[in-house]
Design a protein around this motif. Structure first.
Motif, PDB file in Angstrom:
ATOM      1  N   THR A 252       0.849  -1.193   0.000  1.00  0.00           N
ATOM      2  CA  THR A 252       0.000   0.000   0.000  1.00  0.00           C
ATOM      3  C   THR A 252       0.879   1.235   0.000  1.00  0.00           C
ATOM      4  N   LEU A 253       0.651   2.135  -0.955  1.00  0.00           N
ATOM      5  CA  LEU A 253       1.419   3.369  -1.031  1.00  0.00           C
ATOM      6  C   LEU A 253       1.045   4.310   0.114  1.00  0.00           C
ATOM      7  N   LEU A 254       1.829   5.346   0.309  1.00  0.00           N
ATOM      8  CA  LEU A 254       1.577   6.281   1.407  1.00  0.00           C
ATOM      9  C   LEU A 254       0.213   6.952   1.301  1.00  0.00           C
ATOM     10  N   ASP A 255      -0.295   7.104   0.080  1.00  0.00           N
ATOM     11  CA  ASP A 255      -1.611   7.738  -0.085  1.00  0.00           C
ATOM     12  C   ASP A 255      -2.756   6.747   0.047  1.00  0.00           C
ATOM     13  N   GLY A 256      -2.429   5.483   0.406  1.00  0.00           N
ATOM     14  CA  GLY A 256      -3.458   4.469   0.602  1.00  0.00           C
ATOM     15  C   GLY A 256      -3.799   3.664  -0.628  1.00  0.00           C
ATOM     16  N   THR A 257      -3.166   3.957  -1.758  1.00  0.00           N
ATOM     17  CA  THR A 257      -3.439   3.238  -3.003  1.00  0.00           C
ATOM     18  C   THR A 257      -2.738   1.883  -3.010  1.00  0.00           C
ATOM     19  N   PRO A 258      -3.458   0.804  -3.374  1.00  0.00           N
ATOM     20  CA  PRO A 258      -2.801  -0.506  -3.485  1.00  0.00           C
ATOM     21  C   PRO A 258      -1.731  -0.465  -4.578  1.00  0.00           C
ATOM     22  N   CYS A 259      -0.687  -1.245  -4.393  1.00  0.00           N
ATOM     23  CA  CYS A 259       0.422  -1.251  -5.348  1.00  0.00           C
ATOM     24  C   CYS A 259       0.914  -2.674  -5.556  1.00  0.00           C
ATOM     25  N   THR A 260       1.040  -3.099  -6.820  1.00  0.00           N
ATOM     26  CA  THR A 260       1.563  -4.422  -7.154  1.00  0.00           C
ATOM     27  C   THR A 260       2.547  -4.293  -8.313  1.00  0.00           C
ATOM     28  N   LEU A 261       3.171  -5.398  -8.665  1.00  0.00           N
ATOM     29  CA  LEU A 261       4.109  -5.418  -9.777  1.00  0.00           C
ATOM     30  C   LEU A 261       3.420  -5.020 -11.082  1.00  0.00           C
ATOM     31  N   GLU A 262       2.163  -5.391 -11.243  1.00  0.00           N
ATOM     32  CA  GLU A 262       1.445  -5.115 -12.490  1.00  0.00           C
ATOM     33  C   GLU A 262       1.349  -3.616 -12.780  1.00  0.00           C
ATOM     34  N   ASP A 263       1.408  -2.787 -11.725  1.00  0.00           N
ATOM     35  CA  ASP A 263       1.330  -1.341 -11.925  1.00  0.00           C
ATOM     36  C   ASP A 263       2.542  -0.793 -12.680  1.00  0.00           C
TER      37      ASP A 263
END
Length: 439
Positions: free
Chosen positions: A310-321
């Motif tokens: 999870t990024l600092l702004d709350g957005t989910p983050c994965t390799l696909e991004d």
């Protein structure tokens, strides 16, 4: 022994403001069997007659006088005027625990953390130490304010040690660890001052400042810390201040100090041209990139690095991004001096290659997301950030999965999401080559 005695006397100056009373006035009361007078007399004469002082401490301790028990335990623990005996020190502390549990727990907690005189028991040691730390946090009553401050500092250092010995906690709770060390150093605890000096000198948890680190080493050395005397003495010799350097090396009271001082004197007079060579040697060196285990490199290179977080702004983050981009993963922390120094270089890299397909992902070992957000904003760091503790890769954090043993640490992934280079030496060359490869 001399340095340990200095440390012990420093400790008891904080506890007992009457330590400097005239010994002759105390002696009649001590000889009549007054336990308090026997203890005060022991501390009054310790600097010039430690053996007699030890005898008076033992007589006072036999009557169960708390200060005498604590002083006698320190003698056995440090080997002052008596053969070092950790088990004996713990036995005395157990007696003290029934009378003054706060002071006893401060020492017993440290013994359990180190496994000295008792079997190592980290859980119990931390519990004892935390109890002392919490109980002395507000300073205590006015009559015991100095004693409470010292016990609080000792507890802070023991808690810092308990975090340091855990490799994962050392990385993820470094902010808390160094807060304990700073707190103990601010209270004047010699060992904490020496530790803080090493942190500044080597850039461990703080921005590297060798001048400040050397000053703290000198302060701790003057208070009787052997390791600080060794470090400061070596530093002075390196700067060609031989007399001062030899003095501190010898004052360390250790065989290593004696050996180095003797060796330096021999080289100074017998082989002068070698002294100049030695003075250019590196006194303290940190971990290098070559220390990374090849096991993780073989495990990761050429394979996709599937992770989630999870990024600092709350957005989910994965390799696909980041699919179709060259991704540089930067393991770092705000408290890491070398990490801060890499930020301007990464900014130049991002500015130069971002339009061509470079993305940077910061994985921070900080614990406090609010402080991290504030730091990222103040430094105007443009790439995405997330906490390592919020990542998940195969059931463990991203840093553990990648075998990160120190920071700053870099991984570079190609456009297919595969690890291309593990801990690169020439980052810009690798990035430029990967950006040239077809999608």
């Amino acid at each position: 022994m001399k340095n340990e005695l200095k440390l012990m006397l420093f400790t008891h100056r904080l506890f007992f403001p009457n330590r400097e009373r005239d010994a002759e006035k105390l002696r009649p009361r001590a000889e009549s069997g007054d336990a308090e007078a026997q203890c005060d007399l022991a501390f009054a004469i310790f600097e010039w007659n430690p053996r007699e002082a030890l005898a008076w401490l033992e007589r006072s301790a036999e009557q169960g006088y708390p200060r005498a028990l604590s002083g006698l335990a320190r003698c056995y623990y440090s080997g002052v005027s008596v053969r070092k005996n950790y088990r004996k020190a713990v036995e005395i502390l157990k007696r003290l625990e029934k009378i003054e549990p706060l002071w006893a727990n401060a020492s017993l907690g440290g013994c359990e953390l180190l496994g000295r005189g008792v079997p190592r028991n980290i859980e119990s040691g931390v519990a004892r130490t935390q109890a002392v730390y919490d109980a002395t946090a507000k300073g205590g009553p006015e009559s015991h304010r100095e004693e409470a401050a010292y016990l609080h500092a000792v507890a802070a250092m023991n808690l810092a040690f308990s975090l340091w010995r855990d490799r994962n906690a050392r990385r993820t709770q470094a902010d808390r660890l160094f807060a304990y060390v700073r707190e103990a150093a601010a209270s004047g605890l010699p060992e904490a001052i020496a530790t803080l000096g090493t942190a500044y000198y080597c850039g461990l948890g703080v921005e590297k400042d060798r001048k400040k680190g050397s000053q703290l080493w000198k302060e701790a050395a003057d208070l009787g810390v052997s390791n600080a005397s060794l470090a400061y003495g070596a530093k002075m010799v390196k700067r060609l201040r031989f007399v001062q350097g030899f003095s501190y090396l010898w004052r360390s009271g250790t065989w290593l100090g004696y050996f180095l001082a003797s060796a330096y004197i021999y080289l100074l007079f017998a082989i002068p041209y070698l002294v100049l060579h030695i003075s250019n040697a590196v006194v303290v060196s940190g971990p290098t990139h070559s220390a990374v285990s090849s096991e993780y490199e073989e495990k990761l290179v050429g394979k996709p690095l599937h992770f989630s977080g999870t990024l600092l702004d709350g957005t989910p983050c994965t390799l696909e991004d980041f699919r179709g981009k060259v991704l540089l993963v930067d393991f770092w922390a705000t408290w890491c001096g070398p990490c801060r120094k890499t930020i301007p270089h990464l900014k130049k890299l991002h500015e130069k290659y971002h339009s061509q397909g470079l993305e940077i992902l910061g994985v921070s070992c900080n614990q406090d997301p609010e402080y991290l957000r504030q730091f990222v904003g103040e430094e105007a760091i443009p790439w995405k950030q997330m906490l390592d503790s919020e990542t998940n890769t195969g059931g463990v954090t991203l840093s553990d999965f990648c075998g990160v043993q120190y920071i700053p640490f870099l991984l570079i992934l190609n456009r297919n999401g595969e690890v291309a280079v593990y801990d690169p030496d020439d980052v810009e060359r690798v990035v430029a080559d990967l950006l040239k490869e077809p999608h």
